[in-house]
Design a protein around this motif. Structure first.
Motif, PDB file in Angstrom:
ATOM      1  N   LYS A 145       0.853  -1.182   0.000  1.00 42.92           N
ATOM      2  CA  LYS A 145       0.000   0.000   0.000  1.00 42.92           C
ATOM      3  C   LYS A 145       0.890   1.233   0.000  1.00 42.92           C
ATOM      4  CE  LYS A 145      -0.655  -0.768   4.974  1.00 42.92           C
ATOM      5  NZ  LYS A 145      -1.648  -1.071   6.015  1.00 42.92           N
ATOM      6  N   PRO A 146       0.373   2.399  -0.357  1.00 44.51           N
ATOM      7  CA  PRO A 146       1.207   3.607  -0.458  1.00 44.51           C
ATOM      8  C   PRO A 146       1.928   3.966   0.836  1.00 44.51           C
ATOM      9  CG  PRO A 146      -0.889   3.964  -1.558  1.00 44.51           C
ATOM     10  CD  PRO A 146      -0.994   2.633  -0.857  1.00 44.51           C
ATOM     11  N   GLN A 147       1.312   3.679   1.980  1.00 42.52           N
ATOM     12  CA  GLN A 147       1.934   4.026   3.255  1.00 42.52           C
ATOM     13  C   GLN A 147       3.181   3.200   3.542  1.00 42.52           C
ATOM     14  OE1 GLN A 147      -1.202   3.703   2.664  1.00 42.52           O
ATOM     15  NE2 GLN A 147      -2.406   5.292   3.658  1.00 42.52           N
ATOM     16  N   ASN A 148       3.353   2.075   2.868  1.00 38.57           N
ATOM     17  CA  ASN A 148       4.511   1.205   3.080  1.00 38.57           C
ATOM     18  C   ASN A 148       5.579   1.372   2.013  1.00 38.57           C
ATOM     19  OD1 ASN A 148       3.403   0.172   5.357  1.00 38.57           O
ATOM     20  ND2 ASN A 148       2.756  -1.765   4.470  1.00 38.57           N
ATOM     21  N   ILE A 149       5.431   2.406   1.194  1.00 40.11           N
ATOM     22  CA  ILE A 149       6.413   2.684   0.145  1.00 40.11           C
ATOM     23  C   ILE A 149       6.816   4.151   0.251  1.00 40.11           C
ATOM     24  CG2 ILE A 149       6.853   2.721  -2.344  1.00 40.11           C
ATOM     25  CD1 ILE A 149       4.533   0.676  -2.599  1.00 40.11           C
ATOM     26  N   ILE A 150       8.096   4.415   0.384  1.00 36.35           N
ATOM     27  CA  ILE A 150       8.543   5.800   0.478  1.00 36.35           C
ATOM     28  C   ILE A 150       9.358   6.167  -0.757  1.00 36.35           C
ATOM     29  CG2 ILE A 150       8.662   5.642   3.002  1.00 36.35           C
ATOM     30  CD1 ILE A 150      11.754   5.899   2.634  1.00 36.35           C
ATOM     31  N   ILE A 151       9.383   7.453  -1.047  1.00 36.79           N
ATOM     32  CA  ILE A 151      10.296   7.997  -2.054  1.00 36.79           C
ATOM     33  C   ILE A 151      11.499   8.527  -1.291  1.00 36.79           C
ATOM     34  CG2 ILE A 151      10.622   9.670  -3.900  1.00 36.79           C
ATOM     35  CD1 ILE A 151       8.646   7.493  -4.601  1.00 36.79           C
ATOM     36  N   ILE A 209      -2.315   0.595  -6.290  1.00 37.04           N
ATOM     37  CA  ILE A 209      -1.388   1.698  -6.016  1.00 37.04           C
ATOM     38  C   ILE A 209      -1.197   2.542  -7.273  1.00 37.04           C
ATOM     39  CG2 ILE A 209       0.977   2.298  -5.369  1.00 37.04           C
ATOM     40  CD1 ILE A 209       0.999  -0.282  -3.664  1.00 37.04           C
ATOM     41  N   LEU A 210      -1.058   1.883  -8.428  1.00 34.79           N
ATOM     42  CA  LEU A 210      -0.923   2.614  -9.686  1.00 34.79           C
ATOM     43  C   LEU A 210      -2.181   3.442  -9.968  1.00 34.79           C
ATOM     44  CD1 LEU A 210       0.780   3.221 -12.155  1.00 34.79           C
ATOM     45  CD2 LEU A 210      -0.079   1.111 -13.223  1.00 34.79           C
ATOM     46  N   TYR A 211      -3.331   2.909  -9.580  1.00 33.13           N
ATOM     47  CA  TYR A 211      -4.598   3.642  -9.711  1.00 33.13           C
ATOM     48  C   TYR A 211      -4.518   4.966  -8.939  1.00 33.13           C
ATOM     49  CZ  TYR A 211      -9.731   4.328  -9.677  1.00 33.13           C
ATOM     50  OH  TYR A 211     -11.002   4.823  -9.834  1.00 33.13           O
ATOM     51  N   VAL A 212      -4.026   4.892  -7.699  1.00 36.76           N
ATOM     52  CA  VAL A 212      -3.921   6.096  -6.867  1.00 36.76           C
ATOM     53  C   VAL A 212      -2.905   7.078  -7.448  1.00 36.76           C
ATOM     54  CG1 VAL A 212      -3.215   6.969  -4.612  1.00 36.76           C
ATOM     55  CG2 VAL A 212      -4.651   4.945  -4.759  1.00 36.76           C
ATOM     56  N   LEU A 213      -1.756   6.562  -7.898  1.00 38.33           N
ATOM     57  CA  LEU A 213      -0.705   7.442  -8.418  1.00 38.33           C
ATOM     58  C   LEU A 213      -1.172   8.234  -9.630  1.00 38.33           C
ATOM     59  CD1 LEU A 213       2.449   5.121  -8.187  1.00 38.33           C
ATOM     60  CD2 LEU A 213       1.783   6.957  -6.636  1.00 38.33           C
ATOM     61  N   THR A 214      -1.993   7.622 -10.468  1.00 38.18           N
ATOM     62  CA  THR A 214      -2.413   8.282 -11.705  1.00 38.18           C
ATOM     63  C   THR A 214      -3.707   9.078 -11.571  1.00 38.18           C
ATOM     64  OG1 THR A 214      -3.506   6.219 -12.380  1.00 38.18           O
ATOM     65  CG2 THR A 214      -1.277   6.623 -13.208  1.00 38.18           C
ATOM     66  N   THR A 215      -4.437   8.882 -10.456  1.00 34.60           N
ATOM     67  CA  THR A 215      -5.733   9.557 -10.305  1.00 34.60           C
ATOM     68  C   THR A 215      -5.820  10.439  -9.069  1.00 34.60           C
ATOM     69  OG1 THR A 215      -6.738   7.752  -9.019  1.00 34.60           O
ATOM     70  CG2 THR A 215      -6.875   7.597 -11.433  1.00 34.60           C
TER      71      THR A 215
END
Length: 610
Positions: A145-151, A209-215
């Motif tokens: 999920k996005p919370q478990n991935i950092i930039i 996750i890709l859905y969230v990144l693009t929308t």
């Protein structure tokens, strides 16, 4: 299991806890300093109290061996580094990992907005390369999920900061918290009691996750998609091709047979989409081809049953439109003044009483919950009596109101709850994800207009299948009073120990008392007799009603007083951090224009169950 505080020393003083981390999945994680190596590390815990005593003798040896195997086999620039070191302390097992500085993907999207399909694909391809390594080692992640991935700040690379269910260490102990059935990134087979898990389960999460990144929108969770179709991502991003949008939806197919069965097959769909895009096809194909994806072992060997990886907890799914009602106990406070001769107050006595109530939890996804407290039907005298100190004309005439039962949120809506719902699909109006001036997940949201709040209620209603709205003014006062008839729900006196308000300008007494002069966490004070927090002070709360200066024409059945004038002022109740205590009285009324937004106005919501 309680959280360690700053300064806690672990493993004979080698690690000193600096703070608790929100990243890293359901188990508590801490940022700590490794004194021996003079570096920051992440400590991830799992509770081992449920492990049978017979296994504890050589437990440390088993855990260290497992950590060594994972550290050796699962290496990737996009997977947080795990050290081959495990230690036991206070019935907890600790894994030691790197501490990369950076912003998680959820906050990254908040700050930057939706990404172009090219940018998003570049990130998700790198994440998929790390997940692919887990798959090659016969492990699934199952908590992407996005919370478990950092930039990461230095490299700008995405890093998975949690091994999820792939870490064999965590197979030795039961997961403490059940999987939320409303997790927007969990595939349907993970939520079901006996769902068959495989590589396609991680593909679902990556596609979400890709859905969230693009929308910049949260996808509808799998539980609700049998009742409502998922909005195609292309509708939120006109830079996206039809084939790119279809590839995302293919990865999120509810039927596992409709999903690609390995990461390479899923990413190949984007290669096919690239051939349709003239301007960026060569660049995007290069992004995908930079990572070598090896087909995983046969499906039946993906999960090593002997190590007990991936046995999802049993979840009892409630009826769709009727929540699970539970009971709870709480302590409420009563303040009484002890007066001396001639009426001078000598001290204020504080008495605690234990009460019980009922509530249900609305799961918003990502571990964010909305607790709704039951308010029983009844009648009360609305308004202030003629002898109430500081009463004003618009609090009269005092009158009897009869109300049916309803549920109201335990706290003013928090910034974390607002942020989560603001990512739900738009109904009629755009919402800011972070409107508040005073920032904090547990602080009440503020700087939201009455119109903004209406949109919040519409999105929440659509998401849950239940009708959410603002409380009517009479519902709010009834819930606030909690069957009391005093100026405040805890008596006729108020102190800074029980509510967040400001000192009057003319008051020069008690200079040693601290006044926050800003919002405070919503659970900072005692609840009222119904179990509601912050009904006095902190932030004013929007009500459904149009404001009128007298109760003469107000309904006596608990419904809202509405007019045809769209821009007529709306009622707010409860007082705030910015005003003195008399504004916090249960009967006090105020109003603001519905399009206004201030750092002292928030709200709570009501739900009536059929």
């Amino acid at each position: 299991m309680s959280s360690w505080k700053k300064g806690k020393k672990l493993n004979n003083g080698q690690y000193i806890v600096e703070s608790i981390l929100l990243r890293g999945g359901s188990s508590p994680c801490y940022r700590a300093r490794d004194v021996k190596r003079d570096m920051l590390v992440t400590l991830k815990t799992t509770n081992i109290t449920k492990i049978m005593e017979a296994e504890r003798g050589d437990l440390a040896e088993k855990l260290i061996k497992q950590a060594q195997q994972v550290a050796q086999k699962c290496q990737s620039p996009c997977l947080i580094k795990l050290y081959p070191h495990v230690f036991l302390e206070d019935d907890l097992a600790y894994m030691v990992m790197d501490y990369p500085e950076g912003n998680d993907l959820a906050n990254y999207i908040d700050d930057n907005g939706k990404l172009s399909p090219e940018e998003a694909l570049k990130i998700i391809t790198k994440v998929a390369s790390a997940v692919n390594i887990l798959h090659q080692n016969k492990c699934l992640h199952l908590d992407l999920k996005p919370q478990n991935i950092i930039i990461e700040d230095k490299t700008q690379n995405p890093i998975i900061v949690d091994y999820g269910w792939a870490v064999k260490l965590f197979a030795l102990a039961a997961r403490k918290t059940p999987i939320s059935p409303n997790d927007c990134f969990s595939p349907p087979e993970k939520i079901k009691d006996s769902g068959k898990l495989g590589v396609y389960s991680d593909i679902y999460s990556l596609a979400a996750i890709l859905y969230v990144l693009t929308t910049a929108q949260l996808p509808l969770n799998a539980n609700l998609r049998s009742f409502q179709d998922l909005v195609p991502p292309i509708q939120y991003n006109n830079q996206m091709s039809d084939r790119f949008s279809d590839a995302i939806l293919k990865g999120m197919a509810l039927d596992i047979k409709q999903r690609p069965q390995c990461l390479k097959d899923w990413l190949d769909l984007f290669k096919q989409a690239q051939t349709q895009e003239e301007s960026s096809s060569q660049e995007k194909q290069k992004i995908i081809e930079q990572t070598e994806f090896i087909a995983p072992p046969p499906e039946e060997t993906v999960v090593q049953r002997s190590t007990q990886i991936i046995t999802p907890p049993t979840i009892t799914k409630p009826k769709y439109n009727y929540p699970n009602i539970e009971e709870f106990s709480f302590e409420t406070v009563t303040l009484t003044e002890e007066k001396k001769l001639f009426g001078f107050v000598s001290k204020i006595e504080k008495n605690l009483t234990t009460k019980k109530g009922q509530y249900f939890v609305e799961y918003l996804g990502q571990g964010v919950n909305l607790e709704m407290i039951f308010i029983p039907s009844g009648q009360f005298m609305m308004g202030s009596s003629s002898d109430e100190r500081h009463r004003e004309k618009d609090e009269s005439p005092q009158h009897k109101v009869n109300l049916n039962s309803f549920y109201i949120s335990k706290y003013p809506v928090t910034q974390l709850q607002w942020k989560t719902v603001s990512y739900f699909p738009k109904v009629t109006r755009n919402l800011k994800h972070k409107p508040a001036l005073f920032r904090g997940d547990a602080l009440p949201v503020e700087r939201v207009s009455w119109f903004d709040v209406q949109e919040f209620c519409k999105r929440l209603s659509k998401y849950t299948g239940r009708n959410y709205r603002l409380p009517t003014e009479s519902e709010w006062e009834y819930a606030c009073r909690g069957n009391t008839n005093t100026a405040f729900s805890f008596g006729d006196v108020i102190t800074s120990e029980v509510a967040n308000f400001d000192r009057p300008n003319k008051d020069n007494k008690n200079k040693n008392i601290k006044y926050e002069k800003k919002t405070t966490p919503v659970d900072n004070f005692y609840p009222n007799p119904f179990g509601l927090y912050d009904v006095h002070g902190n932030v004013w709360e929007w009500c459904e009603d149009n404001y009128v200066s007298s109760y003469t024409q107000k309904p006596k059945d608990g419904t809202a007083h509405l007019t045809s004038m769209v821009n007529q002022n709306r009622v707010v109740r409860g007082g705030s951090w910015s005003l003195s205590s008399e504004y916090c009285r249960s009967a006090k009324r105020n109003s603001y224009a519905p399009d206004s937004s201030y750092n002292f106005i928030g709200f709570r919501v009501v739900c009536v169950l059929d």
